[in-house]
Design an enzyme around this catalytic site. Sequence first.
Site, PDB file in Angstrom:
ATOM      1  N   TRP A 146     -44.128   8.057  10.837  1.00  0.00           N
ATOM      2  CA  TRP A 146     -43.074   8.518  11.759  1.00  0.00           C
ATOM      3  C   TRP A 146     -43.649   9.705  12.548  1.00  0.00           C
ATOM      4  CZ3 TRP A 146     -38.922  12.516  10.380  1.00  0.00           C
ATOM      5  CH2 TRP A 146     -37.941  12.572  11.375  1.00  0.00           C
ATOM      6  N   ASP A 228     -40.606  10.347   1.552  1.00  0.00           N
ATOM      7  CA  ASP A 228     -39.553  10.287   2.565  1.00  0.00           C
ATOM      8  C   ASP A 228     -38.730   9.017   2.327  1.00  0.00           C
ATOM      9  OD1 ASP A 228     -37.980  10.436   4.773  1.00  0.00           O
ATOM     10  OD2 ASP A 228     -39.603  10.758   6.200  1.00  0.00           O
ATOM     11  N   LYS A 263     -29.003   6.194   8.236  1.00  0.00           N
ATOM     12  CA  LYS A 263     -29.045   4.749   8.409  1.00  0.00           C
ATOM     13  C   LYS A 263     -28.079   4.043   7.461  1.00  0.00           C
ATOM     14  CE  LYS A 263     -32.427   5.961  11.042  1.00  0.00           C
ATOM     15  NZ  LYS A 263     -33.286   6.916  10.516  1.00  0.00           N
TER      16      LYS A 263
HETATM   17  N1  PMP Z   1     -37.919  10.007   8.049  1.00  0.00           N
HETATM   18  C1  PMP Z   1     -38.120   8.819   8.610  1.00  0.00           C
HETATM   19  C2  PMP Z   1     -39.256   7.974   8.145  1.00  0.00           C
HETATM   20  C3  PMP Z   1     -37.275   8.379   9.633  1.00  0.00           C
HETATM   21  O1  PMP Z   1     -37.495   7.195  10.198  1.00  0.00           O
HETATM   22  C4  PMP Z   1     -36.222   9.200  10.047  1.00  0.00           C
HETATM   23  C5  PMP Z   1     -35.268   8.751  11.129  1.00  0.00           C
HETATM   24  N2  PMP Z   1     -35.827   8.261  12.260  1.00  0.00           N
HETATM   25  C6  PMP Z   1     -36.060  10.429   9.423  1.00  0.00           C
HETATM   26  C7  PMP Z   1     -36.914  10.810   8.430  1.00  0.00           C
HETATM   27  C8  PMP Z   1     -35.003  11.400   9.852  1.00  0.00           C
HETATM   28  O2  PMP Z   1     -33.742  11.002   9.654  1.00  0.00           O
HETATM   29  P1  PMP Z   1     -32.488  11.853  10.194  1.00  0.00           P
HETATM   30  O3  PMP Z   1     -32.036  11.149  11.415  1.00  0.00           O
HETATM   31  O4  PMP Z   1     -31.540  11.774   9.067  1.00  0.00           O
HETATM   32  O5  PMP Z   1     -32.933  13.241  10.463  1.00  0.00           O
END
Ligand code: PMP
Length: 416
Positions: A146, A228, A263
């Site tokens: 990410w 994560d 999500k």
């Molecule tokens: N980690 C990963 C791997 C993600 O894909 C995301 C969301 N795109 C997050 C963390 C962050 O999530 P949030 O929207 O809850 O901050």
Amino acid sequence: MTSPASGSSAPAHSVASTNRFSHIATAPPDPILGLGEAFNADPNPEKMNLSVGVYQDSSGKTPILPSVKAAEAKLLADEKSKGYLSIDGLPDYRAAVAQMVFGNSLDHKRLGVVQTPGGTGAVRLAADFLADQLSPIRVWMSVPTWANHQSIFNAAGLTTENYRYLTVDKTRLDFSAMCDDLRTKTTPGDAVLLHACCHNPTGVDPTADDWKVLAELFAERRLMPVIDFAYQGFGDGIEADAIGVRTMLSRVSEAIICTSFSKNFGLYSERVGSLVLVAAGAESAAASHSQLKRLVRSNYSNPPRHGGAIVATILADPALTTQWRGEVDEMRRRITKLRSDFVEGMVRTGVDRDFSFLLDQKGMFSFSGLTAMHADELRYKHGIYIVGSGRINVAGMSEARMNHLCQAVASVLRGD
Ligand code: PMP
């Protein structure tokens, strides 16, 4: 001289003109959010957005889950105060998170749980904690990962390193290369970032057996897992997706887990996540927890209430929990079905490219093997937006327009 008391509108003092911000250059736009803006501005009625990072239903909307609406109705009726939460958030929420991640697989006295503003807030708190308490420490992350991971750890002042993750065609896990890098390039004590499930951006996950090997390797090399966990329930199910984390903690005594409920509860804008620190014993867990709270206090002070209260309300009520689990299952099943519809649709186009690897990928995202050039052509010729890396948000596909999508992909692959 005119005095303000005389009724004149002339200012008493002129503004001291400085120009301290004039040298500042414009930061580059976020590549993925920028695509979303371009999509919104595109007048093409056939357009399709497969670039965003949110779940979309068959009508292209990001729905509020009915279980969430029900919990919100309860909260509206029962909420007594808008007073601050404590620094680490709602106690019921924190206990529910620990249960969701670990069940009864370990003694919860070894945990320090902090409610954070989203998963991003959890990752940033993890980075701050590593920098504050375990420095110097390097953080290893997969290529790719990410995009925000590297920015966050670097922003906290940590050095980041990369380990290999994918096969050359970027569609499957190269587990031996991953292990080789972790075994030969790391130093004991290094932190290694893993995705618990539904790897973003690739959808490529280690199997349950791979996790056993990783757990052994982490124990042997004394590596510190930072996991994560942003998509629990989107891979194989809520319990099944926790297997990696639980396997790791069966061999390693310390870890940091970052969770997100953006999500699986569809609570994107409510910013609800948590950092779960696992220590070797209750005393070190309590001390680490106190340090996490100190870091939070000097950052955002305490988390927002609403999202955490929704999650706590749902998970405290057996009927709402069953309803919510059903809603997560429905989102996951829809994504799995879209994956197979796409793979079958591509076979029907007759194009010479096998997409069956998509069936083994998990969660909302897939590395499609399409290139930046294909992504450009899909956008400009067909109004289909995917990320330049080839990442596709499978949940953005539409059942009704699957044929249009497959024909467009076939067309760019043939070079029409
Ligand atoms: N980690 C990963 C791997 C993600 O894909 C995301 C969301 N795109 C997050 C963390 C962050 O999530 P949030 O929207 O809850 O901050």
